[in-house]
Each structure stands twice: as C-alpha cells, then as structure tokens.
Design a protein around this motif. Sequence first.
Motif, PDB file in Angstrom:
ATOM      1  N   LYS A  63       0.855  -1.171  -0.132  1.00  0.00           N
ATOM      2  CA  LYS A  63      -0.214  -0.111   0.100  1.00  0.00           C
ATOM      3  C   LYS A  63       0.847   1.459  -0.155  1.00  0.00           C
ATOM      4  N   TYR A  64       1.831   1.339   0.850  1.00  0.00           N
ATOM      5  CA  TYR A  64       2.750   2.404   0.875  1.00  0.00           C
ATOM      6  C   TYR A  64       4.130   2.104   0.121  1.00  0.00           C
ATOM      7  N   ARG A  65       4.040   1.483  -1.132  1.00  0.00           N
ATOM      8  CA  ARG A  65       5.158   1.136  -1.686  1.00  0.00           C
ATOM      9  C   ARG A  65       5.561   2.534  -2.486  1.00  0.00           C
ATOM     10  N   PRO A  66       6.897   3.145  -2.369  1.00  0.00           N
ATOM     11  CA  PRO A  66       7.180   4.517  -3.009  1.00  0.00           C
ATOM     12  C   PRO A  66       6.699   4.609  -4.331  1.00  0.00           C
ATOM     13  N   MET A  67       6.129   5.583  -5.099  1.00  0.00           N
ATOM     14  CA  MET A  67       5.854   5.864  -6.339  1.00  0.00           C
ATOM     15  C   MET A  67       6.809   6.919  -7.185  1.00  0.00           C
ATOM     16  N   THR A  68       7.528   7.339  -6.172  1.00  0.00           N
ATOM     17  CA  THR A  68       8.393   8.497  -6.988  1.00  0.00           C
ATOM     18  C   THR A  68       9.848   8.570  -6.197  1.00  0.00           C
ATOM     19  N   PHE A  69      10.964   8.858  -6.678  1.00  0.00           N
ATOM     20  CA  PHE A  69      12.182   8.989  -6.346  1.00  0.00           C
ATOM     21  C   PHE A  69      12.286   9.340  -4.867  1.00  0.00           C
ATOM     22  N   LEU A  71      20.137   8.518 -10.210  1.00  0.00           N
ATOM     23  CA  LEU A  71      19.153   8.296 -11.272  1.00  0.00           C
ATOM     24  C   LEU A  71      18.179   9.456 -11.827  1.00  0.00           C
ATOM     25  N   LYS A  72      17.918  10.340 -11.002  1.00  0.00           N
ATOM     26  CA  LYS A  72      17.213  11.502 -11.320  1.00  0.00           C
ATOM     27  C   LYS A  72      18.099  12.308 -12.418  1.00  0.00           C
ATOM     28  N   ASN A  73      19.320  12.659 -11.758  1.00  0.00           N
ATOM     29  CA  ASN A  73      20.176  13.340 -12.742  1.00  0.00           C
ATOM     30  C   ASN A  73      20.426  12.632 -14.367  1.00  0.00           C
ATOM     31  N   ALA A  74      20.479  11.300 -14.153  1.00  0.00           N
ATOM     32  CA  ALA A  74      20.609  10.546 -15.477  1.00  0.00           C
ATOM     33  C   ALA A  74      19.367  10.841 -16.451  1.00  0.00           C
ATOM     34  N   VAL A  75      17.975  10.756 -15.791  1.00  0.00           N
ATOM     35  CA  VAL A  75      16.794  11.098 -16.450  1.00  0.00           C
ATOM     36  C   VAL A  75      16.855  12.634 -16.821  1.00  0.00           C
ATOM     37  N   LYS A  76      17.417  13.550 -16.154  1.00  0.00           N
ATOM     38  CA  LYS A  76      17.274  14.808 -16.514  1.00  0.00           C
ATOM     39  C   LYS A  76      18.032  15.256 -17.632  1.00  0.00           C
ATOM     40  N   SER A  77      19.275  14.603 -17.468  1.00  0.00           N
ATOM     41  CA  SER A  77      20.515  14.761 -18.799  1.00  0.00           C
ATOM     42  C   SER A  77      20.115  13.868 -19.989  1.00  0.00           C
ATOM     43  N   ALA A 109      12.074   3.064 -14.630  1.00  0.00           N
ATOM     44  CA  ALA A 109      11.499   2.686 -15.842  1.00  0.00           C
ATOM     45  C   ALA A 109      10.462   3.897 -16.280  1.00  0.00           C
ATOM     46  N   LYS A 110       9.568   3.962 -15.274  1.00  0.00           N
ATOM     47  CA  LYS A 110       8.467   4.992 -15.437  1.00  0.00           C
ATOM     48  C   LYS A 110       9.117   6.159 -15.931  1.00  0.00           C
ATOM     49  N   ALA A 111      10.181   6.615 -15.182  1.00  0.00           N
ATOM     50  CA  ALA A 111      10.484   8.076 -15.532  1.00  0.00           C
ATOM     51  C   ALA A 111      11.434   8.307 -16.905  1.00  0.00           C
ATOM     52  N   ILE A 112      11.838   6.895 -17.371  1.00  0.00           N
ATOM     53  CA  ILE A 112      12.695   6.794 -18.498  1.00  0.00           C
ATOM     54  C   ILE A 112      11.583   7.143 -19.553  1.00  0.00           C
ATOM     55  N   GLU A 153      12.940  18.039 -11.577  1.00  0.00           N
ATOM     56  CA  GLU A 153      13.720  17.151 -10.907  1.00  0.00           C
ATOM     57  C   GLU A 153      14.111  15.922 -11.382  1.00  0.00           C
ATOM     58  N   GLY A 154      13.394  15.514 -12.491  1.00  0.00           N
ATOM     59  CA  GLY A 154      13.906  14.140 -13.051  1.00  0.00           C
ATOM     60  C   GLY A 154      12.581  13.062 -12.567  1.00  0.00           C
ATOM     61  N   GLU A 155      11.641  13.581 -12.058  1.00  0.00           N
ATOM     62  CA  GLU A 155      10.579  12.567 -11.807  1.00  0.00           C
ATOM     63  C   GLU A 155       9.718  12.433 -12.849  1.00  0.00           C
TER      64      GLU A 155
END
Length: 610
Positions: A10-16, A29-35, A60-63, A71-73
Amino acid sequence: MKEYIVSARKYRPMTFDSVVGQAALTTTLKNAVKSGKLAHAYLFCGPRGVGKTTCARIFAKAINCQNPTAEGEACNECESCKAFNEQRSYNIFELDAASNNSVENIKALMEQTRIPPQVGKYKVFIIDEVHMLSTAAFNAFLKTLEEPPAHVIFILATTEKHKILPTIISRCQIYDFERMTVPNIINHLKMVADKEGITYEEEALNVIAEKADGGMRDALSVFDQAASFCQGNITYKKVIEDLNVLDADNYFNIIDLCLENKAADVMVLLNNIINKGFDGGHLINGLAVHVRNVMMAKDEQTLPLLQASASQTEKYKAQAAKCSSAFLYKALRIINDCDINYRQSSNKRLLVELTLIEIAQITQPDDEGAASGRCPKRLKSLFKRLMGERPKAAMQVAAAEPSVNRHTAIAKHNAEKAAESVVSASEGSSTDNSMSNGDGAKAAQPAMTTNLRKLKLGSIGKTFANLRRQGEEPQMVAEQDVEVVDNGEHNTFTEDEMLTQWVGMCNRMPQQMTGIAARMKNMMPTIKEFPNIEVVVDNEILLEEINKIKGRIRNTLIKALRNSDITLTLRLAKPEEIKRIPTNRERFDELKNTNKAFERLSEILGLEVS
C-alpha cells in the motif's frame, strides 16, 4: 468491506523522493533522467527489502515519461505514466529469473527486444533475482547485454551479487543499495501509523525496526503483525510479547547487578528469563549487543553508532556513566568467549551462568566478596589455592604410571612387575604373609605404586597431564635460547626417566610443531655413554627438521633431568634399523604371548586396548 492491502504494498514508493534511505542512488538516477545520459544496462544489488525493484520501476517509468519534471521525476499524467500506473504498459517488462532461468526464456526475451516501443522512448526489461539464471542462460544473454538495440534498457536486480558472472557485471552500471538505518525505519513507520490512525510508543517502533534487520519490507510486515495484535494501539510491552523479544530492561538490570557484584541476584534473573522460554544463547547475543551499545554511549563521537531511539539512547548514556571502560572491555571478551564455546558446550546453561558470574566478579577485589555471601571469591584465586594444597606425593605416584601406547619396552617392564605381583597374590595367602616383614615389604612396594586399573593400553600422556596440572614440569625452552644451559647439576638418570621426559617434552611442544612432535614421540632415544643421548631418525627430511631445534631439545632435557653434561647425538637410521611401528593391538598381543603372567592378569582384570 474494503479490500485489505498490506502496508508493504500500500505504501510502496511511487517517486524517487519517497524512497527511504537511498538518497545518493535516487539522486544519481534522477540526474540521469534529466540529462538523458542513460546506460544500456543497470545492476541494482543489495539486501532484501531495501528498494531495488521499487527503484527499478520508478526509474523505468521516468525514462518513458513524455513530460518529466525538472527534478527528473515522472509526471504521472502522460499516457505512458498512466499505462504504467494501471499496469497495462507494453514498454516495461518484468521477468522473474528464479522461475525463468533457462536458455529458452532468455532467447524469448531476446526476440522481444527487436520490436521497438509503440508509446514512449524505450523498452525497459527488469530482471529480478538475476543471480538465479543458469550459466548457459548468462552466456546466451552476454552479447545482447553488451550491445542491445538503441531502444532497449536492461535493469537487473539481485540480492547476491557474488553469484553473477564477472562478464555480466562488467557490462552494467552497478548501484549498491544500503541497509535501512533504525532511525529511517522508525520515521517511515511513524508516517504509516499516522496515515492508518494507529497510536504507538516510540520504544515499540524501535523494537520493530531492530527486528527488521535493515529491511523496510520486513519492518512493514512486522508492523502489520503488531498492529493486529495490539488492535490499533502499539505498545512496547505488547510488541515484545507478540514478537517474543527479550525485554531490553533485563540487559540493563544484569549490568547493574554485575557492577554491584550481586552474582546471586543475576542467577535469579537468569532463571526467570529462561523460564519465560528464552534460550541462553539468545541472552548472550543480546547482552553482547547491549554492552557494545553502552561502550558506544561513553563517547559523544560514537553515539551515532547506537542506532537506537532517543529514549533508549538516554538509558545507554546513563548506564555508560556508571561503567568503566575496563569493565566493558573485559565483559565483552568474556561474552565473546561464551558465544564461541556455546555450540560445543554439553551444559549450555552452566556455561551461561559461569559467564555471568565472571562478569559480576570483574569489579570485585581479590580479597573481598566472600564475607558478604553475595558472590564467591575470584575463580582465579580459588584455583591457585587448590594447586598450592595439592600433595606432591601425587606427582610421584603419577610418574610411576606406565606409558604403554608408544614405548613398548617400558610398558612391558612395568606390566610384568604388576602381573607377577597380582598373580602371586591370587595363588595363595602364604606369599602375602611372607611379604609383611623385612625385604618382603620392599619387594611389594613397586606393585603398590602401580595403579592396576590404569593399565589400559593407549594411556600415554597421563603422567604428563598430571605434571602439567601441578605446574611443576619444565617448559620448552624459547627459540632464542639456543645457548647451552649450565644449571650446575650433575644428577644421574635412568633410560626410563629419560624416555618419560622425552615424551613429556613432545607433548608440550608448541602447536606449530604438532607434526614433528608426533614423529618424535615414535622415536626411542637411548643412552650410549652416560650422559650422551642418541636419537635415531628414520629419514633425512625429519633429521634436518630436528637438527634445527636440537639446541632447544638438549636444553629442555638438561633442565628436566637436572644434568648439565647431557649431549644429544642425532643420526640417520640404517636400513636394518628401520622397523614398522606396531599398533596398540600388536603390542598387547606381544605382551600376552611373551609373558604368561601378563596374559593371566589381562584375563583377571579384563584389560582392553583403548
């Protein structure tokens, strides 16, 4: 009734940002998505329940997000994000390598990589528990993993990184996930409890966090269990009852009683703990952790190493103020020795009791404590007194015991004397009466000093064990003392006495010389021209090894036999001198065949080969 979902799901994280305890990895990982600088393969490794698969899904969702945030989310509004949240995405595939570990499964996966994504930028393959793949499957996966199509990204997750082939690891970016700290777990449990409307005590959440052993999923599972047992009000007492955890107050009480030398009260407390169903080994392990935490609480610099709640930290600091560093060091050493010996002990409770008594005696002076009756005197001083009161006659009797296992000549001589005396005693009383006066009494003396019940073969070493217990036998001379010892004594000695000291010396040799000591026991030194001792060695290699310690052997024999004139000669055995060493059974049979008196003695006493 609303469907119940466990807290871990129920409380599994959905964002970084909602991932707990992995700030460095999520930032990367967020910086990799942003760049947009994305690798073709990632390896997430770490212990269970720390967020490896969760981070893989968020990544995988952010990619594939069509409108990622600054912020790369992921935006959670585009078609790709909605498809992922509704579990209908065709661009993100999850494969359980534990049940799909064959070459055929990997080949089917490779076929899917050829098809480009219909929506989004990438096809992402998440392979969980990748270490379960077979070696053949790993090899089939190598080429595709090294040069996948431009639209494919692999995310591998595993709890056992060491089982993965090095050729796989070298093709991936590696992210090592850390264990969750106790404070992080407690903060996350507080958030869950607040959302669920559950009241709690911080000490109770601390017990749950320690029970989880660094895994957030385990912590949430234990939290659900405790919430069900406590019916929405999680208290410390109910949690330790539900989880069968030993109350930490017991450890504080044990240390307080030990500081006051109250061994009897510690024994009563131990009995109560065992009666509640707790194992002695569990108590020792918990006590070791407690003493370690008290030691960490003595210095402000080491307080962060406690990983305890604020209230528990204050308790540790209060007890640390009472304990000296020397007390804590000695207590840890004693507890560690108990932990090492616990599995091999046949009386585990006695071992735990002796351990606690020793801890209670650390702060006790040597000459105090017995008068109050609260605890016994120091075990060390007790043993010293017992050794001082041991009669020296016991050593003389022990020295007369036969050494049969390795030296047939001595055994044969002593056994013949004993056999003749016993047989003559069994044949009639006239002989017994004749030995009551004059020379007869002297003749009976050897039989009296020989313990017939200890004539079992294979008893070599008993004499020297008795001598060691009395602390009166000379030790092996140190390596650096190679000069000839001159103690000014010139005592005479027999060959039997020399053989006795030879075997005793072999038994006392250091552990690193165990092999050469065992070979030396099988040798039969002789006195050629008194006091020259000759040793015949079977082979050149052994002769060379003994020559290296020849000076030490000689000095040891000089001290043991009290004769400064002793010389030691080593020579290689001639071919005709090399004989096979008989077994204990062969020696026993030889004695029976060559001596009828010994044969009758063995039948009367029921002698056996041990």
